[in-house]
Design a protein around this motif. Structure first.
Motif, PDB file in Angstrom:
ATOM      1  N   PRO A  26       9.021 -49.890  29.066  1.00 56.25           N
ATOM      2  CA  PRO A  26       8.258 -49.562  27.853  1.00 56.25           C
ATOM      3  C   PRO A  26       7.950 -48.076  27.697  1.00 56.25           C
ATOM      4  N   LEU A  27       7.692 -47.370  28.811  1.00 56.61           N
ATOM      5  CA  LEU A  27       7.383 -45.948  28.701  1.00 56.61           C
ATOM      6  C   LEU A  27       8.581 -45.153  28.174  1.00 56.61           C
ATOM      7  N   VAL A  28       9.783 -45.604  28.508  1.00 55.19           N
ATOM      8  CA  VAL A  28      10.978 -44.947  27.976  1.00 55.19           C
ATOM      9  C   VAL A  28      11.089 -45.220  26.483  1.00 55.19           C
ATOM     10  N   LEU A  81       7.043 -37.967  38.795  1.00 53.05           N
ATOM     11  CA  LEU A  81       6.834 -37.591  37.400  1.00 53.05           C
ATOM     12  C   LEU A  81       5.566 -38.244  36.867  1.00 53.05           C
ATOM     13  N   THR A  82       4.808 -37.491  36.094  1.00 51.02           N
ATOM     14  CA  THR A  82       3.678 -38.068  35.372  1.00 51.02           C
ATOM     15  C   THR A  82       4.205 -38.768  34.121  1.00 51.02           C
ATOM     16  N   PRO A  83       3.391 -39.593  33.447  1.00 50.13           N
ATOM     17  CA  PRO A  83       3.861 -40.197  32.196  1.00 50.13           C
ATOM     18  C   PRO A  83       4.310 -39.150  31.166  1.00 50.13           C
ATOM     19  N   ALA A  84       3.567 -38.045  31.084  1.00 42.47           N
ATOM     20  CA  ALA A  84       3.943 -36.998  30.126  1.00 42.47           C
ATOM     21  C   ALA A  84       5.270 -36.355  30.509  1.00 42.47           C
ATOM     22  N   GLU A  85       5.471 -36.151  31.812  1.00 36.87           N
ATOM     23  CA  GLU A  85       6.737 -35.551  32.263  1.00 36.87           C
ATOM     24  C   GLU A  85       7.907 -36.496  32.046  1.00 36.87           C
ATOM     25  N   LEU A  86       7.690 -37.790  32.274  1.00 34.75           N
ATOM     26  CA  LEU A  86       8.738 -38.773  32.007  1.00 34.75           C
ATOM     27  C   LEU A  86       9.115 -38.729  30.535  1.00 34.75           C
ATOM     28  N   ARG A  87       8.118 -38.709  29.681  1.00 32.57           N
ATOM     29  CA  ARG A  87       8.375 -38.663  28.243  1.00 32.57           C
ATOM     30  C   ARG A  87       9.184 -37.411  27.881  1.00 32.57           C
ATOM     31  N   GLU A 134      11.192 -35.623  29.780  1.00 35.21           N
ATOM     32  CA  GLU A 134      12.550 -35.697  30.308  1.00 35.21           C
ATOM     33  C   GLU A 134      13.422 -36.626  29.463  1.00 35.21           C
ATOM     34  N   VAL A 135      12.860 -37.746  29.031  1.00 37.09           N
ATOM     35  CA  VAL A 135      13.617 -38.690  28.207  1.00 37.09           C
ATOM     36  C   VAL A 135      13.981 -38.056  26.863  1.00 37.09           C
TER      37      VAL A 135
END
Length: 502
Positions: A141-143, A112-118, A120-121
């Motif tokens: 922190p990204l979550v 997952l990229t940072p944008a994709e992680l964001r 999905e969360v």
């Protein structure tokens, strides 16, 4: 047949346990629904190797919540998700932590990229608002930064609470993202900011501050009706623009104006006299109107748009977020309104007192009666039957009404020849139905009627046993509580065990 035996309330413990051992593929549907599962069956299902069996237990609202919460540690993700799918279960934080941790692990592995992680969360938290606090306090922190994306969809109190948590985060990037979100909410949007279409397009025009240039752009667009319709509800829209929209040729735009909280008395009067019935109907529920003013409006309730909050008489699939109930006093007040759409809102409240329930049970509006029947635990038996037989308000599925505790059983045999198959099926619920009548209806032209009669305990035993060899009705006959236990055991012993994948 095994599936029917699993749902048979008269099946003894040894039959149920053998089904779990030899025919596990047949039991999940029954385990998911039954409120009378013996403790030994529950214990066996909890440790069963087939995830579908454990998942059925996780989804059963009648099982001890403590046992269901134990399934949050199940190795199968789908079992955990079935526990979380119940909005009435008080979930601990650990219900969501594994899902969030799994997303973090995928991010760290480059999946997952940072944008994709964001994304999905945010999607996880939108499906279940109980996860918002867990997201905001997750160790990654990204979550936590992704929680910023949830601020726009929360009510004011929840948004302020979450914003304060994020503004005091230990990580500067999370605090900065939160501050940036607030600044972005306040920034005036220009034409270049406008998304192409979709939810983001409507959301920007209906919620955020718009520049004069953007307002003019939307008004001038040849195919911009949808944009104007969204913009009409924007609370920051200049008064002169709002006033001009009252002369817009599209009734959709004028209907959107009716949603504004800041309408003057003169503006309300204009909408109340609009030539389009859907506009008049929309404004008739405006909170600033008096009951006398509502009574004077010529409305057509058939023009009221489908409303998820009102018309969905069961949970929204895929989400467990529910709209909170208003104060009970507000519901009681709405129940006496001259406007049937407001009385429909009142009928959604399961806390209504007995006097109000009695009044709404005989309401002139079929929508009020149907919604009360679906939502109030004390809805009178005669109302439940009336709503099912009349089926005048088809935005609610009547199929679940006969399963409600208050649904009547006496004298239902008189509907054996009703033209409506759903009404003929009620004969199976009559404890005094003539066995010969039930037998006749096992040959009814409608398949659902035949199945209902095959499962009816008034059906003669020899006919029940014969139907065990009927391809269409074997499962229903096996569910019949009048089926002799020795026949259950014989049929089960003679059937080959399931050899499917565990």
């Amino acid at each position: 047949m095994a599936r029917g035996l699993a749902g048979n309330p008269a099946a003894p413990l040894d039959v149920l346990l053998r089904l779990l051992d030899d025919h596990a593929e047949a039991v999940p549907a029954a385990i998911r629904r039954r409120a009378d599962l013996p403790p030994a069956v529950v214990a066996a299902a909890l440790r069963h190797p087939l995830a579908r069996v454990r998942g059925a237990l996780a989804a059963n609202p009648h099982i001890d919540p403590a046992l269901r919460l134990g399934l949050l540690d199940d190795p199968e993700r789908r079992v955990v998700e079935l526990v979380r799918a119940d909005p009435d279960v008080a979930l601990p934080d650990r219900a969501f932590v594994p899902s969030l941790d799994r997303l973090v692990e995928q991010f760290r592995r480059g999946i997952l990229t940072p944008a994709e992680l964001r994304g999905e969360v945010i999607e996880l938290a939108w499906r279940d608002r109980r996860a918002v606090r867990v997201v905001a306090t997750h160790p990654e922190p990204l979550v936590r930064a992704a929680a910023v994306g949830l601020l726009g969809g929360l009510d004011e109190a929840a948004r302020d609470e979450l914003r304060q948590v994020l503004l005091h985060d230990d990580v500067p990037e999370v605090r900065a993202a939160t501050a940036h979100f607030h600044a972005e909410r306040e920034r005036v949007r220009e034409p270049a900011d406008l998304p192409v279409n979709g939810y983001a397009y409507r959301g920007l025009l209906s919620e955020l501050r718009l520049s004069p240039a953007l307002i003019e752009y939307v008004l001038a667009a040849e195919d911009g009706r949808e944009g104007v319709e969204a913009m009409a509800t924007n609370p920051t829209l200049p008064p002169e623009v709002v006033e001009a929209l009252f002369d817009h040729p599209s009734p959709d735009v004028r209907r959107s104006l009716a949603e504004r909280d800041d309408l003057t008395g003169a503006q309300l009067a204009r909408l109340a006299a609009d030539p389009d019935a859907s506009v008049r109907t929309a404004v008739s529920v405006h909170p600033a109107l008096t009951e006398e003013e509502r009574a004077a409006i010529d409305i057509d309730v058939t023009t009221a748009p489908w409303d998820r909050r009102i018309d969905l008489c069961w949970h929204v699939r895929g989400t467990v977020s529910r709209d909170p109930l208003p104060p009970l006093a507000a519901s009681v007040r709405l129940a006496t309104s001259v406007n049937p759409l407001l009385r429909r809102r009142a009928a959604l409240d399961p806390r209504l007192p007995a006097g109000t329930v009695t009044a709404l049970s005989d309401d002139a509006d079929p929508g009020v009666r149907a919604l009360l029947a679906h939502h109030h635990p004390a809805a009178p038996p005669e109302l439940l039957l009336r709503v099912l037989r009349g089926y005048e308000y088809r935005r609610c599925d009547r199929g679940r009404l006969p399963a409600l505790p208050n649904f009547p059983t006496a004298a239902l045999a008189r509907y054996a020849d009703d033209q409506d198959p759903a009404v003929r099926r009620l004969v199976a619920r009559d404890p005094w139905a003539d066995p010969a009548l039930v037998d006749r209806l096992t040959r009814d032209p409608d398949a659902a009627v035949r199945r209902a009669m095959a499962a009816c305990p008034r059906l003669p035993v020899d006919r029940i046993v014969d139907l065990l060899d009927d391809v269409e009705l074997a499962e229903s006959a096996a569910r019949n509580p009048a089926l002799p236990v020795d026949v259950m055991r014989e049929r089960l012993a003679s059937s080959a065990p399931w050899q499917g994948k565990r």
